[in-house]
Design a protein around this motif. Sequence first.
Motif, PDB file in Angstrom:
ATOM      1  N   LYS A 525       0.853  -1.187   0.000  1.00 15.59           N
ATOM      2  CA  LYS A 525       0.000   0.000   0.000  1.00 15.59           C
ATOM      3  C   LYS A 525       0.889   1.237   0.000  1.00 15.59           C
ATOM      4  CE  LYS A 525      -3.757  -2.225   2.545  1.00 15.59           C
ATOM      5  NZ  LYS A 525      -4.452  -2.293   3.854  1.00 15.59           N
ATOM      6  N   PRO A 526       0.767   2.097  -1.019  1.00 15.82           N
ATOM      7  CA  PRO A 526       1.615   3.299  -1.092  1.00 15.82           C
ATOM      8  C   PRO A 526       1.589   4.092   0.211  1.00 15.82           C
ATOM      9  CG  PRO A 526       0.368   3.063  -3.118  1.00 15.82           C
ATOM     10  CD  PRO A 526      -0.139   2.002  -2.185  1.00 15.82           C
ATOM     11  N   ALA A 527       2.780   4.517   0.636  1.00 12.58           N
ATOM     12  CA  ALA A 527       2.999   5.343   1.843  1.00 12.58           C
ATOM     13  C   ALA A 527       2.733   4.585   3.146  1.00 12.58           C
ATOM     14  CB  ALA A 527       2.157   6.614   1.798  1.00 12.58           C
ATOM     15  N   ILE A 528       2.355   3.298   3.064  1.00 14.66           N
ATOM     16  CA  ILE A 528       2.098   2.515   4.290  1.00 14.66           C
ATOM     17  C   ILE A 528       3.037   1.312   4.370  1.00 14.66           C
ATOM     18  CG2 ILE A 528       0.385   1.155   5.564  1.00 14.66           C
ATOM     19  CD1 ILE A 528      -1.754   3.009   4.210  1.00 14.66           C
ATOM     20  N   GLU A 529       3.013   0.442   3.364  1.00 11.61           N
ATOM     21  CA  GLU A 529       3.894  -0.733   3.396  1.00 11.61           C
ATOM     22  C   GLU A 529       4.260  -1.172   1.980  1.00 11.61           C
ATOM     23  OE1 GLU A 529       1.586  -3.658   5.435  1.00 11.61           O
ATOM     24  OE2 GLU A 529       0.335  -4.089   3.691  1.00 11.61           O
ATOM     25  N   GLY A 530       5.465  -1.710   1.862  1.00 14.92           N
ATOM     26  CA  GLY A 530       5.923  -2.231   0.584  1.00 14.92           C
ATOM     27  C   GLY A 530       6.606  -3.573   0.771  1.00 14.92           C
ATOM     28  N   SER A 531       6.421  -4.456  -0.207  1.00 13.76           N
ATOM     29  CA  SER A 531       7.034  -5.784  -0.148  1.00 13.76           C
ATOM     30  C   SER A 531       7.789  -6.047  -1.448  1.00 13.76           C
ATOM     31  CB  SER A 531       5.938  -6.832   0.055  1.00 13.76           C
ATOM     32  OG  SER A 531       6.487  -8.126  -0.016  1.00 13.76           O
ATOM     33  N   VAL A 532       9.038  -6.506  -1.307  1.00 13.20           N
ATOM     34  CA  VAL A 532       9.900  -6.764  -2.472  1.00 13.20           C
ATOM     35  C   VAL A 532       9.781  -8.245  -2.848  1.00 13.20           C
ATOM     36  CG1 VAL A 532      12.256  -6.619  -3.385  1.00 13.20           C
ATOM     37  CG2 VAL A 532      11.511  -5.012  -1.609  1.00 13.20           C
ATOM     38  N   ASN A 533       9.361  -8.506  -4.089  1.00  7.94           N
ATOM     39  CA  ASN A 533       9.182  -9.895  -4.551  1.00  7.94           C
ATOM     40  C   ASN A 533      10.067 -10.166  -5.759  1.00  7.94           C
ATOM     41  OD1 ASN A 533       6.699 -10.419  -2.817  1.00  7.94           O
ATOM     42  ND2 ASN A 533       6.051  -8.655  -4.005  1.00  7.94           N
ATOM     43  N   GLY A 534      10.785 -11.257  -5.718  1.00  2.00           N
ATOM     44  CA  GLY A 534      11.650 -11.626  -6.842  1.00  2.00           C
ATOM     45  C   GLY A 534      13.114 -11.440  -6.511  1.00  2.00           C
ATOM     46  N   PRO A 535      13.986 -11.441  -7.531  1.00  2.00           N
ATOM     47  CA  PRO A 535      13.696 -11.350  -8.971  1.00  2.00           C
ATOM     48  C   PRO A 535      13.040 -12.615  -9.544  1.00  2.00           C
ATOM     49  CG  PRO A 535      15.970 -10.718  -8.503  1.00  2.00           C
ATOM     50  CD  PRO A 535      15.432 -11.346  -7.272  1.00  2.00           C
ATOM     51  N   PHE A 536      12.106 -12.379 -10.486  1.00  2.00           N
ATOM     52  CA  PHE A 536      11.427 -13.431 -11.224  1.00  2.00           C
ATOM     53  C   PHE A 536      11.942 -13.470 -12.658  1.00  2.00           C
ATOM     54  CE2 PHE A 536       8.126 -11.657  -8.317  1.00  2.00           C
ATOM     55  CZ  PHE A 536       7.912 -12.782  -7.522  1.00  2.00           C
ATOM     56  N   GLU A 537      11.750 -14.626 -13.323  1.00  2.00           N
ATOM     57  CA  GLU A 537      11.925 -14.644 -14.774  1.00  2.00           C
ATOM     58  C   GLU A 537      10.874 -13.699 -15.373  1.00  2.00           C
ATOM     59  OE1 GLU A 537      14.491 -15.979 -15.836  1.00  2.00           O
ATOM     60  OE2 GLU A 537      14.994 -17.275 -14.141  1.00  2.00           O
ATOM     61  N   MET A 538      11.116 -13.187 -16.577  1.00  2.00           N
ATOM     62  CA  MET A 538      10.270 -12.139 -17.152  1.00  2.00           C
ATOM     63  C   MET A 538       8.790 -12.525 -17.196  1.00  2.00           C
ATOM     64  SD  MET A 538      11.823  -9.326 -17.827  1.00  2.00           S
ATOM     65  CE  MET A 538      10.720  -8.483 -18.951  1.00  2.00           C
ATOM     66  N   GLU A 539       8.485 -13.741 -17.653  1.00  2.00           N
ATOM     67  CA  GLU A 539       7.078 -14.139 -17.811  1.00  2.00           C
ATOM     68  C   GLU A 539       6.363 -14.165 -16.465  1.00  2.00           C
ATOM     69  OE1 GLU A 539       4.290 -17.619 -19.793  1.00  2.00           O
ATOM     70  OE2 GLU A 539       6.451 -17.704 -20.062  1.00  2.00           O
ATOM     71  N   GLU A 540       6.998 -14.761 -15.454  1.00  2.00           N
ATOM     72  CA  GLU A 540       6.384 -14.853 -14.133  1.00  2.00           C
ATOM     73  C   GLU A 540       6.200 -13.471 -13.505  1.00  2.00           C
ATOM     74  OE1 GLU A 540       7.106 -17.016  -9.780  1.00  2.00           O
ATOM     75  OE2 GLU A 540       8.517 -17.394 -11.428  1.00  2.00           O
ATOM     76  N   GLY A 541       7.237 -12.627 -13.610  1.00  2.00           N
ATOM     77  CA  GLY A 541       7.182 -11.290 -13.026  1.00  2.00           C
ATOM     78  C   GLY A 541       6.144 -10.405 -13.701  1.00  2.00           C
ATOM     79  N   MET A 542       6.142 -10.422 -15.052  1.00  2.00           N
ATOM     80  CA  MET A 542       5.181  -9.609 -15.797  1.00  2.00           C
ATOM     81  C   MET A 542       3.750 -10.096 -15.578  1.00  2.00           C
ATOM     82  SD  MET A 542       5.903  -6.903 -17.581  1.00  2.00           S
ATOM     83  CE  MET A 542       7.137  -6.022 -18.519  1.00  2.00           C
ATOM     84  N   ASN A 543       3.544 -11.429 -15.571  1.00  2.00           N
ATOM     85  CA  ASN A 543       2.203 -11.966 -15.311  1.00  2.00           C
ATOM     86  C   ASN A 543       1.669 -11.471 -13.980  1.00  2.00           C
ATOM     87  OD1 ASN A 543       1.130 -13.440 -17.419  1.00  2.00           O
ATOM     88  ND2 ASN A 543       2.299 -15.269 -16.939  1.00  2.00           N
ATOM     89  N   ARG A 544       2.537 -11.514 -12.972  1.00  2.00           N
ATOM     90  CA  ARG A 544       2.154 -11.085 -11.623  1.00  2.00           C
ATOM     91  C   ARG A 544       1.775  -9.593 -11.621  1.00  2.00           C
ATOM     92  NH1 ARG A 544       4.763 -12.945  -6.150  1.00  2.00           N
ATOM     93  NH2 ARG A 544       3.984 -11.342  -4.751  1.00  2.00           N
ATOM     94  N   PHE A 545       2.597  -8.790 -12.284  1.00  2.00           N
ATOM     95  CA  PHE A 545       2.386  -7.334 -12.286  1.00  2.00           C
ATOM     96  C   PHE A 545       1.173  -6.938 -13.131  1.00  2.00           C
ATOM     97  CE2 PHE A 545       3.381  -2.941 -13.672  1.00  2.00           C
ATOM     98  CZ  PHE A 545       3.417  -2.350 -12.426  1.00  2.00           C
ATOM     99  N   LEU A 546       1.054  -7.525 -14.328  1.00  2.00           N
ATOM    100  CA  LEU A 546      -0.042  -7.159 -15.234  1.00  2.00           C
ATOM    101  C   LEU A 546      -1.395  -7.615 -14.690  1.00  2.00           C
ATOM    102  CD1 LEU A 546       1.640  -8.012 -18.660  1.00  2.00           C
ATOM    103  CD2 LEU A 546       1.262  -5.741 -17.705  1.00  2.00           C
ATOM    104  N   LYS A 547      -1.412  -8.735 -13.966  1.00  5.77           N
ATOM    105  CA  LYS A 547      -2.658  -9.222 -13.346  1.00  5.77           C
ATOM    106  C   LYS A 547      -3.172  -8.190 -12.343  1.00  5.77           C
ATOM    107  CE  LYS A 547      -4.724 -13.260 -11.175  1.00  5.77           C
ATOM    108  NZ  LYS A 547      -4.493 -14.605 -10.620  1.00  5.77           N
ATOM    109  N   GLU A 548      -2.241  -7.605 -11.587  1.00  5.92           N
ATOM    110  CA  GLU A 548      -2.583  -6.564 -10.618  1.00  5.92           C
ATOM    111  C   GLU A 548      -3.153  -5.329 -11.337  1.00  5.92           C
ATOM    112  OE1 GLU A 548      -2.980  -4.478  -7.046  1.00  5.92           O
ATOM    113  OE2 GLU A 548      -2.559  -6.613  -7.315  1.00  5.92           O
ATOM    114  N   LEU A 549      -2.592  -5.012 -12.513  1.00  2.00           N
ATOM    115  CA  LEU A 549      -3.065  -3.860 -13.297  1.00  2.00           C
ATOM    116  C   LEU A 549      -4.379  -4.154 -14.022  1.00  2.00           C
ATOM    117  CD1 LEU A 549       0.104  -2.450 -15.153  1.00  2.00           C
ATOM    118  CD2 LEU A 549      -1.047  -1.462 -13.182  1.00  2.00           C
ATOM    119  N   GLY A 550      -4.652  -5.444 -14.250  1.00  2.00           N
ATOM    120  CA  GLY A 550      -5.865  -5.825 -14.973  1.00  2.00           C
ATOM    121  C   GLY A 550      -5.755  -5.650 -16.469  1.00  2.00           C
TER     122      GLY A 550
END
Length: 584
Positions: A525-550
Amino acid sequence: MTRIAIVDNEKLKEMQQKLCIQGICPVNRTGKECIKIEADGKLSIDEHLCTGCGICPKAAPNAIKIINLPEELKTKPVHRYGENRFVLYSLPTPSFGKVTGILGVNGIGKSTAIKILASVLKPNFGDWKLHETGYDELIEFFKGTEAQGFFEKIKNGEIKVAYKPQQVDLIPKTTRGKVIDLMKKVDEKGELKKIANELQLNEILQNDISEISGGELQRVAIAATVLKDANLYIFDEPTSYLDIKQRINVSKFIKSLINENNSVLVVEHDLIILDYIAEMVHLMYGNENAYGIVSGVKPVKNGINVYLSGYIKEENVRFRDSKIKFAEKPPVKKGHAKEAITSWKDIEKKLGNFSLKAHSGSIHKNEMIGILGENGIGKTTFVKILANALKQDKGEILKKVTVSYKPQYLEASDALVIDVLKDAFNKYANQIINPLNLQALSLNKLSELSGGELQRVAIAHCLQNDADLYLLDEPSAYLDSEQRLVLSKIIKDFIEQKGASALIVDHDLLFVDYISDRLIVFDGKPAIEGSVNGPFEMEEGMNRFLKELGITLRRDPETSRPRVNKLDSRLDREQKEKGKYYYG
């Protein structure tokens, strides 16, 4: 042949140099005054007397350009800023019921063109001594074109324009008070509540304008533009300072403004966002800081592909020597052994009310890692911990490495570029200085540079240092779309030659996709908490990020560049059903 002469007197500081340039001109030697020194000490060139011999640009390559214009360019200029200064030759045309994009490099006249359409700048048709022009002159000038009808409608009050300028950081210098007071002042539609909600401004409405961030200023400026009762909305770089999530949200919002009675014009450097937001696009080409021409309008997919190719077939114009190509990367096999240069474990850091956690991860030798996440979620904090610029509260960096760090915010000073980049000029002229076009800036003070120029100097300053790990925080900010793609190749090639590694924090999804081997994804949550995940391979990382963006991405079959699928389109639904958000 028509030619123009451009003189940057800011870069001609010594009178001795001006006298020398005046003395070597062959036309001057015949007794005519082609090059003269004016009463105010500025050097000027008479374009009618100039023969285009090329001697004076060789004597002052950073300050003088003599340009032979294309033969087909016989039209009168729309606007010229002064003697031996930038010339604009045509204008884009808004299409009602559509979002029309404008794409081109920095210094090619995009902002000038839209300021004329917004009636912020009165065109002088090449006569810089002419101070005032009205709509009658504009209508006559564009007789027989779509622009004639456009200016007739503006004159008759049928088109009302609302304009968001490029430099939102200047707003606090001209406006005082709370955000809500500014928005109330411009609210001609009575939609303040609705617009503030859609642009996620509710939490800052009571804040003073002088205290809000660049991203918040950008959204306030967009809101202030849309609250005006207009039917043509013009946005100059609406996504600068915004993170990727905000860029998608703002794009959806701008697209929602369109109906058959409304039109939107957008200048944008993020190619994924431009592709997503616009239906049509004008390309702008010419010679940076010298002259600009607007192409005919094209469907956005075709227009961006033409821009990447560097050649406009219909107008027989080549504006770049080579194509910009995207490689379809083969998926990297998991478990591919590489030497880890550094790693971290159970990192925790608290800054005020914000807390950051990074469980475990490592960076391999000779790899580029992209970092994605919202603003205010700890990306810069994590980068600073790795760079030893900030000490973590818990956990450890398991292997110390030498680090070179380019911060997010750039500081200007009175130091000369050549002094700041001494090592780069001495050791890396071909790898850094020449491809980043920094030779021309060598004798400038940092305080004299534009945002894009200062960014390129900061990147070179980071790369010139010997290090195992290069950390670049938002290197694409202030750069145009072409500079971003060129920059990614420069950084990749340099890191590979050095046998080092790099972490790249950026909000341009195409830039991150183009440059990265693996991805670190931040959530929280911006300005409250952040979590660092990875590094992932490109497909796994992008899938995770784009799913969040919809959103889902596909590759363009012609250029392999990433494109966002239309929301709820067949392809979008299919990729989401398969869980393949990244190039399904």
